[in-house]
Design a protein around this motif. Structure first.
Motif, short mmCIF file in Angstrom:
data_model
loop_
_atom_site.label_atom_id
_atom_site.label_comp_id
_atom_site.label_asym_id
_atom_site.label_seq_id
_atom_site.Cartn_x
_atom_site.Cartn_y
_atom_site.Cartn_z
N PRO A 1 0.85 -1.20 0.00
CA PRO A 1 0.00 0.00 0.00
C PRO A 1 0.87 1.24 0.00
O PRO A 1 2.01 1.22 0.48
N LYS A 2 0.38 2.32 -0.52
CA LYS A 2 1.18 3.53 -0.65
C LYS A 2 1.67 4.04 0.69
O LYS A 2 2.80 4.52 0.82
N ASP A 3 0.83 3.92 1.75
CA ASP A 3 1.23 4.44 3.06
C ASP A 3 2.26 3.54 3.76
O ASP A 3 2.81 3.92 4.79
N LYS A 4 2.50 2.32 3.23
CA LYS A 4 3.49 1.42 3.82
C LYS A 4 4.80 1.40 3.03
O LYS A 4 5.77 0.77 3.44
N LEU A 5 4.82 2.08 1.90
CA LEU A 5 5.98 2.02 1.01
C LEU A 5 7.24 2.53 1.71
O LEU A 5 8.32 1.93 1.61
N HIS A 6 7.11 3.66 2.46
CA HIS A 6 8.27 4.29 3.10
C HIS A 6 8.89 3.38 4.15
O HIS A 6 10.08 3.45 4.44
N GLU A 7 8.10 2.50 4.74
CA GLU A 7 8.58 1.69 5.85
C GLU A 7 9.09 0.32 5.40
O GLU A 7 10.11 -0.17 5.89
N ALA A 8 8.37 -0.31 4.46
CA ALA A 8 8.67 -1.69 4.09
C ALA A 8 9.68 -1.83 2.96
O ALA A 8 10.44 -2.80 2.92
N ALA A 9 9.71 -0.88 2.02
CA ALA A 9 10.60 -1.02 0.85
C ALA A 9 12.07 -1.15 1.24
O ALA A 9 12.78 -2.02 0.69
#
Length: 549
Positions: free
Chosen positions: A170-178
């Motif tokens: 999800p877009k809001d998880k991209l910063h954390e998981a990528a």
């Protein structure tokens, strides 16, 4: 948490008695190390016993804490687990947990950030067409070293899987998981792999507490959690006010004295093996004092110190009352803590020129001693050189093992040699870490050939070559093999320079050399005395002197 706290209390109780023994034993050991004439058996045994007691108590504590870490980790949510796994103090960890979650700034920077964003917003058709180009862009942005790829095809497959996983985020998880996904697929360099394996071996031998373990065992955390959630936890209450100052200041003072004694003993062991001339001692002492001045932290910024203290008071107030901490306050606290650490690290690299000056006055034999030196409280005996330097090159245990193998009767050896070799390799793995399965079979075969060759040697030949044979036994200690490989990668010159900056430019060494120079000066000023000119003391027998008798 109650179990971890009780365990911490027991450990601190045992360490109180051990520290008292260490202070006495290490002080006596330091006095004999300063004289440079060897160590008396009683002093050596006392220091070794006190040192071993600390290692044994700490290992037992960490081994018992590890299951509690696993137990706590199983009941935490993923966000809590990540926050409490970061290296931080109890207050910072609680502050992170109690800060309302908001999307943070994207952690990937520059070109890599652009590639990941482009990958995420592509359509499936576009991704299928440009996948190979994206792989090349990702590798370039990640500074990918293709030379460390053990299996290029497997690496490519992992990159494709990572890219597919990032696209599903999800877009809001991209910063954390990528970033975590990309870290998993990037192959480690040989130096990173060796470093990770050495840390695992050290943890296996000596034990290690994770940040979560420190959080669970902290007395301050225990009291805070009990106050916030109304829990009644067992264990000793954390002292406050004057009682806190008395208990913890005494502990910190004892630990600081022990750390100083250990450092001085290690440096004296090195000095005793380097055989410094008076000229060298004068120059090295001056260089060490200069390095100490350069490494001093700058005067603290009073405005920032006051800001940090006020921020901590706000955090403490929120934790004490169980209210959420504003995100701006948490970020401010972490930022100020980082700035404080950055100032301390800033001075570390400003002594390179002094290290080069010191290296120029060292003999090649002294550089060789420094290259092999490994800090050790009680240095090993070396019959060829009575001066004990460090724990490197101590192979007396391997020599005794080879001598025992030679004494095994022929029939017993033929019957039990497989078991003897297996037990010897297992003991080596206990001391230096386990070998991978493929390497282990090859090591076992090499060890069998070595022991067979040792048994067939003539007695005279074995006596002449036993030190070299014992050196071959180092090849069955995985930790030593990894360390040797790291040395090869770094190069002798870089290692010697690093040890000069770490040991010879230590301000503590400057003080020790000044003390030793003072002793030499007093010794030179002493005048010889003619005993015939000395009048007998009243207590001397018949007015004579025992010297003439």
């Amino acid at each position: 948490m109650a179990k971890a706290g009780a365990l911490q209390d027991l450990f601190e109780e045992s360490m109180t008695g051990i520290r008292a023994k260490q202070l006495d034993a290490f002080a006596a050991f330091r006095r004999e190390a300063m004289q440079g004439n060897g160590f008396s058996p009683e002093v050596e045994r006392a220091a070794g016993r006190a040192n071993h007691e600390e290692h044994a108590a700490r290992k037992e504590y960490l081994d018992r804490l590890h299951p509690l870490e696993k137990e706590a980790e199983a009941i935490l949510t993923d966000p809590q687990r990540k926050l409490l796994s970061a290296p931080a103090g109890a207050i910072q960890a609680l502050a992170r947990v109690m800060t309302p979650h908001r999307p943070r700034r994207f952690r990937l920077q520059g070109e890599l950030s652009n590639v990941v964003r482009k990958l995420h917003r592509m359509s499936d058709a576009e991704f299928g067409l440009k996948r190979d180009d994206l792989v090349r862009e990702l590798k370039r942005a990640m500074n990918w070293d293709t030379s460390v790829e053990a299996d290029p095809a497997a690496c490519l497959l992992r990159i494709h899987e990572a890219m597919a996983e990032i696209r599903k985020l999800p877009k809001d998880k991209l910063h954390e998981a990528a970033p975590e996904i990309l870290d998993r697929v990037k192959p480690l360099t040989e130096r990173q792999r060796i470093g990770r394996e050495l840390r695992e071996i050290y943890k296996q031998k000596h034990g290690a507490a994770s940040p979560l373990g420190h959080f669970l065992a902290s007395p301050e955390t225990r009291e805070l959690m009990a106050k916030m959630y109304g829990l009644k936890l067992e264990g000793k209450p954390t002292p406050t006010g004057a009682a806190y100052r008395e208990v913890y200041q005494e502990k910190e003072h004892a630990e600081a004295r022990l750390e100083r004694l250990r450092r001085e003993i290690n440096l004296l062991n090195l000095c005793n093996g380097m055989y410094f001339s008076k000229h060298q001692m004068l120059h090295i002492a001056a260089a060490a004092r200069e390095a100490g001045e350069r490494r001093k932290c700058p005067e603290p910024d009073l405005a920032k110190t006051s800001d940090y203290a006020n921020t901590l008071r706000i955090v403490w107030w929120c934790i004490d009352r169980g209210v959420p901490i504003p995100e701006s306050v948490t970020h401010r606290m972490i930022k100020l803590a980082r700035e404080s650490r950055r100032l301390k690290l800033k001075k570390a690299g400003e002594v390179k020129d002094l290290g080069e000056c010191v290296e120029r006055i060292l003999f090649e034999s002294q550089k060789a001693v420094l290259f092999d030196y490994s800090a050790c409280l009680i240095p090993p005996r070396d019959l060829r050189d009575p001066v004990r330097v460090g724990q490197a090159n101590d192979r007396s245990g391997q020599v005794r093992f080879l001598e025992r193998v030679r004494r095994i009767p022929y029939g017993v050896w033929e019957e039990r040699r497989e078991r003897i070799v297996e037990e010897a390799l297992s003991r080596a793995e206990e001391a230096g870490g386990k070998f991978p399965e493929k390497e282990r079979a090859e090591c076992k075969e090499r060890l069998m050939k070595l022991l067979t060759r040792v048994r067939k040697m003539e007695a005279a030949a074995f006596e002449l070559e036993k030190e070299d044979l014992a050196k071959e036994m180092d090849g069955f200690n995985r930790m030593e093999k990894l360390r040797e490989r790291l040395k090869e990668m770094q190069g002798e010159e870089a290692i010697v320079q690093g040890k000069i900056r770490a040991f010879l430019l230590d301000p503590c060494l400057g003080e020790l050399l000044a003390e030793r120079l003072d002793r030499l000066k007093r010794k030179e000023e002493m005048k010889s005395v003619n005993l015939d000119d000395v009048s007998p003391a009243p207590s001397c027998k018949n007015g004579g002197c025992a010297v003439h008798d």
